[in-house]
Design an enzyme around this catalytic site. Structure first.
Site, PDB file in Angstrom:
ATOM      1  N   TYR A 181       1.036  -1.055  -0.390  1.00 23.17           N
ATOM      2  CA  TYR A 181       0.142  -0.097   0.201  1.00 23.17           C
ATOM      3  C   TYR A 181       0.729   1.371  -0.009  1.00 23.17           C
ATOM      4  O   TYR A 181       1.689   1.881   1.182  1.00 23.17           O
ATOM      5  CB  TYR A 181      -0.979   0.272   1.876  1.00 23.17           C
ATOM      6  CG  TYR A 181      -1.836  -0.818   1.430  1.00 23.17           C
ATOM      7  CD1 TYR A 181      -1.953  -2.177   0.316  1.00 23.17           C
ATOM      8  CD2 TYR A 181      -2.387  -1.030   1.990  1.00 23.17           C
ATOM      9  CE1 TYR A 181      -2.805  -3.233   0.815  1.00 23.17           C
ATOM     10  CE2 TYR A 181      -3.154  -2.301   2.471  1.00 23.17           C
ATOM     11  CZ  TYR A 181      -3.847  -3.290   1.370  1.00 23.17           C
ATOM     12  OH  TYR A 181      -4.620  -4.230   1.295  1.00 23.17           O
ATOM     13  N   GLY A 207     -17.381   0.087  -0.959  1.00 24.33           N
ATOM     14  CA  GLY A 207     -18.295   1.547  -1.242  1.00 24.33           C
ATOM     15  C   GLY A 207     -19.602   1.361  -2.125  1.00 24.33           C
ATOM     16  O   GLY A 207     -20.067   2.064  -1.704  1.00 24.33           O
ATOM     17  N   PRO A 253     -16.152  -5.601   2.978  1.00 25.24           N
ATOM     18  CA  PRO A 253     -17.446  -5.656   3.128  1.00 25.24           C
ATOM     19  C   PRO A 253     -18.584  -4.736   2.645  1.00 25.24           C
ATOM     20  O   PRO A 253     -19.855  -5.480   3.067  1.00 25.24           O
ATOM     21  CB  PRO A 253     -17.231  -6.464   4.864  1.00 25.24           C
ATOM     22  CG  PRO A 253     -16.015  -4.586   5.201  1.00 25.24           C
ATOM     23  CD  PRO A 253     -15.373  -4.910   4.130  1.00 25.24           C
ATOM     24  N   LEU A 254     -17.861  -3.993   2.523  1.00 26.92           N
ATOM     25  CA  LEU A 254     -19.323  -3.153   1.320  1.00 26.92           C
ATOM     26  C   LEU A 254     -18.719  -2.939   0.296  1.00 26.92           C
ATOM     27  O   LEU A 254     -19.419  -1.990  -0.164  1.00 26.92           O
ATOM     28  CB  LEU A 254     -18.851  -1.869   1.917  1.00 26.92           C
ATOM     29  CG  LEU A 254     -18.992  -1.749   4.070  1.00 26.92           C
ATOM     30  CD1 LEU A 254     -18.802  -0.094   4.447  1.00 26.92           C
ATOM     31  CD2 LEU A 254     -20.389  -2.101   4.367  1.00 26.92           C
ATOM     32  N   GLY A 255     -18.412  -4.047  -0.317  1.00 27.89           N
ATOM     33  CA  GLY A 255     -18.468  -4.026  -2.038  1.00 27.89           C
ATOM     34  C   GLY A 255     -17.490  -2.587  -2.326  1.00 27.89           C
ATOM     35  O   GLY A 255     -17.931  -1.949  -3.430  1.00 27.89           O
ATOM     36  N   ALA A 312     -22.859   3.367  -0.836  1.00 29.45           N
ATOM     37  CA  ALA A 312     -22.764   4.294  -1.284  1.00 29.45           C
ATOM     38  C   ALA A 312     -23.863   4.532  -2.946  1.00 29.45           C
ATOM     39  O   ALA A 312     -24.415   5.072  -3.416  1.00 29.45           O
ATOM     40  CB  ALA A 312     -22.197   5.201  -1.417  1.00 29.45           C
TER      41      ALA A 312
END
Length: 350
Positions: free
Chosen positions: A68, A219, A215-217, A223
């Protein structure tokens, strides 16, 4: 209708991650977006403030990698976690992926393992790494060889626990036979469930914790399509198949269904999607990433949301495999699907 629970004060529980003794907050914090990948690096002072807020809020499990930046995210975490705060946190970093000649190269040979660990310790300004992952599997090197060197680093006190990222069930079993794994990190969300057939059962059979990233795809489940329009040119997510115009309209329907249920549950879409991951088991610790304190608070609020069995099944029907269009990753070749390595006997013979 009550306002969505975007900033509920929730006590973050602690869990045993795997059966080797590692204890972490039930929800972690993915840090890649602070320094790279998702657009330009964010201001260091703001990110340190966010990290400190996370610790104060009970989120003590931080995820980074030498890839990163490259390297700059580890430097940031080192600055943020100096002093007494170090003993309060569990720091996970990774090795095994690097850019070479403008291409991604994966390495797991013993010299690279050791050199990478030493370099990460210097950047982090730490004496040890709590959890050290093989970021991607080098398919040229038997996994036993890679884990063998990691085992030495554990014996030397430079690493406390080891894990794999994006590894197949067979690779996990072979690695675990050399030295017990504390965790396997892989993508797992409402619309990325390909690991459930083999990888999750294998981890549970062996007592290995599961750390879902994205875990939220990335983003999208938080959204929806609107966030894609605002991505900067340098944002890595622009390359992901599910966000391409030809796939977006169908995938948008998944988000709209999530929004409908979230309204009924009086929570946000992000909280609903994250709750689904949490309810996969007590051996699961998702690491949603964010660069904003308000989003961190919202994610913590997911721990107060509950799903009935009927609601869970309803959510899963929205994001069934045939309802999702496009691969989950821009580089599927560098995921567990292709992570098997040569047998150890072949390496010895050579």
């Amino acid at each position: 209708m009550a306002a969505p629970a975007t900033s509920i004060t929730v006590a973050v529980p602690r869990i045993k991650l795997g059966s080797q003794g590692l204890e972490v907050s039930k929800q972690g914090l993915g840090c890649v977006g602070m320094s790279a990948t998702y657009g330009p690096p964010k201001p260091e002072i703001d990110m340190i403030k966010l990290i400190h807020h996370a610790v104060d809020s009970g989120v003590t499990f931080f995820d980074t990698s030498d890839f990163y930046g490259p390297h700059t995210n580890e430097v940031l975490l080192g600055k943020a976690l100096k002093g007494r705060i170090r003993e309060k946190v569990q720091l996970a970093t990774k090795f095994g992926v690097q850019f070479k000649d403008e291409k991604i190269e994966v390495r797991g040979d013993p010299k690279y393992v050791r050199d990478s660990c030493e370099a990460s310790l210097m950047r982090l300004e730490m004496d040890y790494i709590d959890l050290y992952y093989v970021h991607r599997i080098d398919t040229r090197v038997p996994i036993e060889v890679t884990i063998g060197e990691l085992k030495k680093l554990v014996e030397e006190g430079k690493v406390k626990y080891i894990g794999l990222s994006e590894a197949s069930a067979s690779t996990i079993k072979r690695a675990h036979a050399v030295h017990p794994l504390a965790a396997v990190e892989t993508e797992w969300s409402l619309w990325s469930r390909d690991l459930e057939e083999d990888i999750v059962p294998t981890c549970r059979e062996l007592g290995i914790g599961i750390v879902p990233y994205s875990p939220l795809g990335r983003g999208f489940l938080a959204a929806g399509p609107k966030f894609i329009e605002s991505l900067s040119e340098g944002d890595f997510r622009k390359r992901f198949p599910r966000f391409k115009p030809e796939n977006l309209e169908q995938n948008k329907q998944i988000y709209l269904h999530i929004c409908e249920m979230a309204a009924r549950k009086r929570c946000t879409p992000a909280q609903l999607a994250l709750t689904w991951v949490h309810q996969q088991g007590d051996d699961v610790c998702p690491i949603p990433g964010t660069t904003k304190i308000e989003n961190l608070n919202q994610n913590i609020g997911a721990l107060s949301v509950e799903l009935t069995a009927h609601e869970k099944a309803e959510l899963e029907s929205y994001a069934a495999a045939d309802a999702v269009k496009g691969d989950r990753h821009a580089f599927m070749a560098n995921t567990w699907i292709n992570s098997d390595t040569p047998p150890l006997s072949q390496w010895i013979a050579e």
